[in-house]
Design a protein around this motif. Sequence first.
Motif, PDB file in Angstrom:
ATOM      1  N   GLU A 229       0.838  -1.185   0.000  1.00 10.75           N
ATOM      2  CA  GLU A 229       0.000   0.000   0.000  1.00 10.75           C
ATOM      3  C   GLU A 229       0.876   1.240   0.000  1.00 10.75           C
ATOM      4  O   GLU A 229       1.976   1.233   0.531  1.00 10.75           O
ATOM      5  CB  GLU A 229      -0.892   0.021   1.243  1.00 10.75           C
ATOM      6  CG  GLU A 229      -1.903  -1.098   1.278  1.00 10.75           C
ATOM      7  CD  GLU A 229      -2.795  -1.014   2.500  1.00 10.75           C
ATOM      8  OE1 GLU A 229      -2.949   0.083   3.044  1.00 10.75           O
ATOM      9  OE2 GLU A 229      -3.313  -2.049   2.899  1.00 10.75           O
ATOM     10  N   THR A 230       0.355   2.307  -0.616  1.00 15.77           N
ATOM     11  CA  THR A 230       1.072   3.566  -0.596  1.00 15.77           C
ATOM     12  C   THR A 230       0.732   4.301   0.687  1.00 15.77           C
ATOM     13  O   THR A 230      -0.438   4.454   1.030  1.00 15.77           O
ATOM     14  CB  THR A 230       0.668   4.430  -1.806  1.00 15.77           C
ATOM     15  OG1 THR A 230       0.947   3.693  -2.994  1.00 15.77           O
ATOM     16  CG2 THR A 230       1.421   5.733  -1.817  1.00 15.77           C
ATOM     17  N   ILE A 231       1.755   4.731   1.371  1.00 12.32           N
ATOM     18  CA  ILE A 231       1.553   5.505   2.590  1.00 12.32           C
ATOM     19  C   ILE A 231       2.081   6.903   2.325  1.00 12.32           C
ATOM     20  O   ILE A 231       3.259   7.101   2.047  1.00 12.32           O
ATOM     21  CB  ILE A 231       2.282   4.868   3.788  1.00 12.32           C
ATOM     22  CG1 ILE A 231       1.716   3.473   4.032  1.00 12.32           C
ATOM     23  CG2 ILE A 231       2.160   5.756   5.019  1.00 12.32           C
ATOM     24  CD1 ILE A 231       2.425   2.692   5.092  1.00 12.32           C
ATOM     25  N   TRP A 232       1.174   7.874   2.363  1.00 13.70           N
ATOM     26  CA  TRP A 232       1.543   9.260   2.105  1.00 13.70           C
ATOM     27  C   TRP A 232       2.019   9.908   3.399  1.00 13.70           C
ATOM     28  O   TRP A 232       1.587   9.555   4.483  1.00 13.70           O
ATOM     29  CB  TRP A 232       0.349  10.024   1.537  1.00 13.70           C
ATOM     30  CG  TRP A 232      -0.215   9.421   0.293  1.00 13.70           C
ATOM     31  CD1 TRP A 232      -1.447   8.859   0.151  1.00 13.70           C
ATOM     32  CD2 TRP A 232       0.413   9.301  -0.985  1.00 13.70           C
ATOM     33  NE1 TRP A 232      -1.622   8.393  -1.132  1.00 13.70           N
ATOM     34  CE2 TRP A 232      -0.493   8.657  -1.849  1.00 13.70           C
ATOM     35  CE3 TRP A 232       1.655   9.667  -1.481  1.00 13.70           C
ATOM     36  CZ2 TRP A 232      -0.195   8.389  -3.181  1.00 13.70           C
ATOM     37  CZ3 TRP A 232       1.949   9.393  -2.813  1.00 13.70           C
ATOM     38  CH2 TRP A 232       1.033   8.763  -3.638  1.00 13.70           C
ATOM     39  N   THR A 233       2.888  10.905   3.269  1.00 12.76           N
ATOM     40  CA  THR A 233       3.422  11.632   4.404  1.00 12.76           C
ATOM     41  C   THR A 233       2.908  13.063   4.364  1.00 12.76           C
ATOM     42  O   THR A 233       3.016  13.727   3.330  1.00 12.76           O
ATOM     43  CB  THR A 233       4.965  11.640   4.350  1.00 12.76           C
ATOM     44  OG1 THR A 233       5.410  10.288   4.355  1.00 12.76           O
ATOM     45  CG2 THR A 233       5.540  12.373   5.543  1.00 12.76           C
ATOM     46  N   ALA A 234       2.374  13.536   5.470  1.00 11.61           N
ATOM     47  CA  ALA A 234       1.894  14.917   5.550  1.00 11.61           C
ATOM     48  C   ALA A 234       3.084  15.863   5.478  1.00 11.61           C
ATOM     49  O   ALA A 234       4.117  15.626   6.098  1.00 11.61           O
ATOM     50  CB  ALA A 234       1.124  15.134   6.842  1.00 11.61           C
TER      51      ALA A 234
ATOM     52  N   ALA B 254       9.749  20.811  -5.110  1.00 12.24           N
ATOM     53  CA  ALA B 254       9.385  19.663  -4.271  1.00 12.24           C
ATOM     54  C   ALA B 254       8.291  18.838  -4.949  1.00 12.24           C
ATOM     55  O   ALA B 254       7.640  19.293  -5.894  1.00 12.24           O
ATOM     56  CB  ALA B 254       8.904  20.139  -2.903  1.00 12.24           C
ATOM     57  N   ILE B 255       8.076  17.659  -4.450  1.00 15.15           N
ATOM     58  CA  ILE B 255       7.017  16.787  -4.961  1.00 15.15           C
ATOM     59  C   ILE B 255       5.663  17.408  -4.615  1.00 15.15           C
ATOM     60  O   ILE B 255       5.453  17.838  -3.480  1.00 15.15           O
ATOM     61  CB  ILE B 255       7.128  15.379  -4.338  1.00 15.15           C
ATOM     62  CG1 ILE B 255       8.455  14.739  -4.730  1.00 15.15           C
ATOM     63  CG2 ILE B 255       5.958  14.497  -4.744  1.00 15.15           C
ATOM     64  CD1 ILE B 255       8.778  13.473  -3.979  1.00 15.15           C
ATOM     65  N   PRO B 256       4.727  17.459  -5.577  1.00 20.59           N
ATOM     66  CA  PRO B 256       3.415  18.045  -5.293  1.00 20.59           C
ATOM     67  C   PRO B 256       2.544  17.114  -4.456  1.00 20.59           C
ATOM     68  O   PRO B 256       2.871  15.948  -4.238  1.00 20.59           O
ATOM     69  CB  PRO B 256       2.815  18.250  -6.684  1.00 20.59           C
ATOM     70  CG  PRO B 256       3.465  17.218  -7.528  1.00 20.59           C
ATOM     71  CD  PRO B 256       4.859  17.049  -6.968  1.00 20.59           C
ATOM     72  N   ALA B 257       1.424  17.654  -4.018  1.00 19.80           N
ATOM     73  CA  ALA B 257       0.458  16.874  -3.233  1.00 19.80           C
ATOM     74  C   ALA B 257      -0.081  15.710  -4.055  1.00 19.80           C
ATOM     75  O   ALA B 257      -0.338  15.841  -5.246  1.00 19.80           O
ATOM     76  CB  ALA B 257      -0.686  17.768  -2.785  1.00 19.80           C
ATOM     77  N   ARG B 258      -0.265  14.603  -3.402  1.00 17.73           N
ATOM     78  CA  ARG B 258      -0.877  13.416  -4.013  1.00 17.73           C
ATOM     79  C   ARG B 258      -2.249  13.140  -3.396  1.00 17.73           C
ATOM     80  O   ARG B 258      -3.071  12.456  -3.975  1.00 17.73           O
ATOM     81  CB  ARG B 258       0.015  12.197  -3.825  1.00 17.73           C
ATOM     82  CG  ARG B 258       1.375  12.329  -4.452  1.00 17.73           C
ATOM     83  CD  ARG B 258       1.265  12.352  -5.961  1.00 17.73           C
ATOM     84  NE  ARG B 258       2.591  12.295  -6.556  1.00 17.73           N
ATOM     85  CZ  ARG B 258       3.013  13.142  -7.472  1.00 17.73           C
ATOM     86  NH1 ARG B 258       2.242  14.113  -7.887  1.00 17.73           N
ATOM     87  NH2 ARG B 258       4.215  13.016  -7.983  1.00 17.73           N
TER      88      ARG B 258
ATOM     89  N   PHE C  80      -2.022  18.409   3.614  1.00 19.86           N
ATOM     90  CA  PHE C  80      -1.460  18.019   2.325  1.00 19.86           C
ATOM     91  C   PHE C  80      -0.493  16.858   2.530  1.00 19.86           C
ATOM     92  O   PHE C  80       0.333  16.892   3.443  1.00 19.86           O
ATOM     93  CB  PHE C  80      -0.700  19.196   1.699  1.00 19.86           C
ATOM     94  CG  PHE C  80      -1.577  20.353   1.342  1.00 19.86           C
ATOM     95  CD1 PHE C  80      -2.054  20.497   0.050  1.00 19.86           C
ATOM     96  CD2 PHE C  80      -1.934  21.297   2.287  1.00 19.86           C
ATOM     97  CE1 PHE C  80      -2.866  21.571  -0.290  1.00 19.86           C
ATOM     98  CE2 PHE C  80      -2.750  22.366   1.970  1.00 19.86           C
ATOM     99  CZ  PHE C  80      -3.214  22.496   0.677  1.00 19.86           C
ATOM    100  N   MET C  81      -0.575  15.853   1.642  1.00 26.05           N
ATOM    101  CA  MET C  81       0.295  14.680   1.751  1.00 26.05           C
ATOM    102  C   MET C  81       0.892  14.338   0.406  1.00 26.05           C
ATOM    103  O   MET C  81       0.295  14.575  -0.634  1.00 26.05           O
ATOM    104  CB  MET C  81      -0.502  13.506   2.312  1.00 26.05           C
ATOM    105  CG  MET C  81      -0.956  13.768   3.732  1.00 26.05           C
ATOM    106  SD  MET C  81      -1.758  12.382   4.500  1.00 26.05           S
ATOM    107  CE  MET C  81      -3.350  12.449   3.739  1.00 26.05           C
ATOM    108  N   ARG C  82       2.107  13.774   0.464  1.00 27.51           N
ATOM    109  CA  ARG C  82       2.794  13.303  -0.747  1.00 27.51           C
ATOM    110  C   ARG C  82       3.544  12.026  -0.435  1.00 27.51           C
ATOM    111  O   ARG C  82       3.720  11.649   0.684  1.00 27.51           O
ATOM    112  CB  ARG C  82       3.717  14.370  -1.313  1.00 27.51           C
ATOM    113  CG  ARG C  82       4.780  14.858  -0.351  1.00 27.51           C
ATOM    114  CD  ARG C  82       5.682  15.857  -1.037  1.00 27.51           C
ATOM    115  NE  ARG C  82       6.506  16.508  -0.055  1.00 27.51           N
ATOM    116  CZ  ARG C  82       6.759  17.794  -0.027  1.00 27.51           C
ATOM    117  NH1 ARG C  82       6.232  18.586  -0.931  1.00 27.51           N
ATOM    118  NH2 ARG C  82       7.528  18.318   0.885  1.00 27.51           N
TER     119      ARG C  82
END
Length: 120
Positions: free
Chosen positions: A23-28, A53-57, A118-120
């Motif tokens: 599973e993908t786990i996003w980081t705030a 930086a990487i944008p929000a996912r 926001f998470m990516r």
Amino acid sequence: MRRLIFLLSLLGVLFVMTLGRAETIWTAYNQERVTVAATSIGLTASTIEPSGAIPARQVVVTIETAQVRCLWDGTAPTSTTGHVFDPTDTILVEGLPNIKNLRCIRTGATSGVLQVTFMR
């Protein structure tokens, strides 16, 4: 020897099955509060796509204060069109296009507030 080969091949199958369930786990990485008034409003562009930086996912949005209507298809909601969300409702919006297109408007005389993570 056959047992060892069987066990190793079984472990390989289990390893592949485990990888298939990843599973993908996003980081705030940021948060903001957005006041939703009588004109539709979206999220802050520079927070969605920070420079270099990487944008929000994915964003988690909690509605506070008053009822709002939201759309994420690129059109602006009105006080009578769009998905209705009440205070304490939470919206999970995934995918950069949907996040960039998210717009909300209040339904009554009281402005709503979006608490956004926001998470990516």
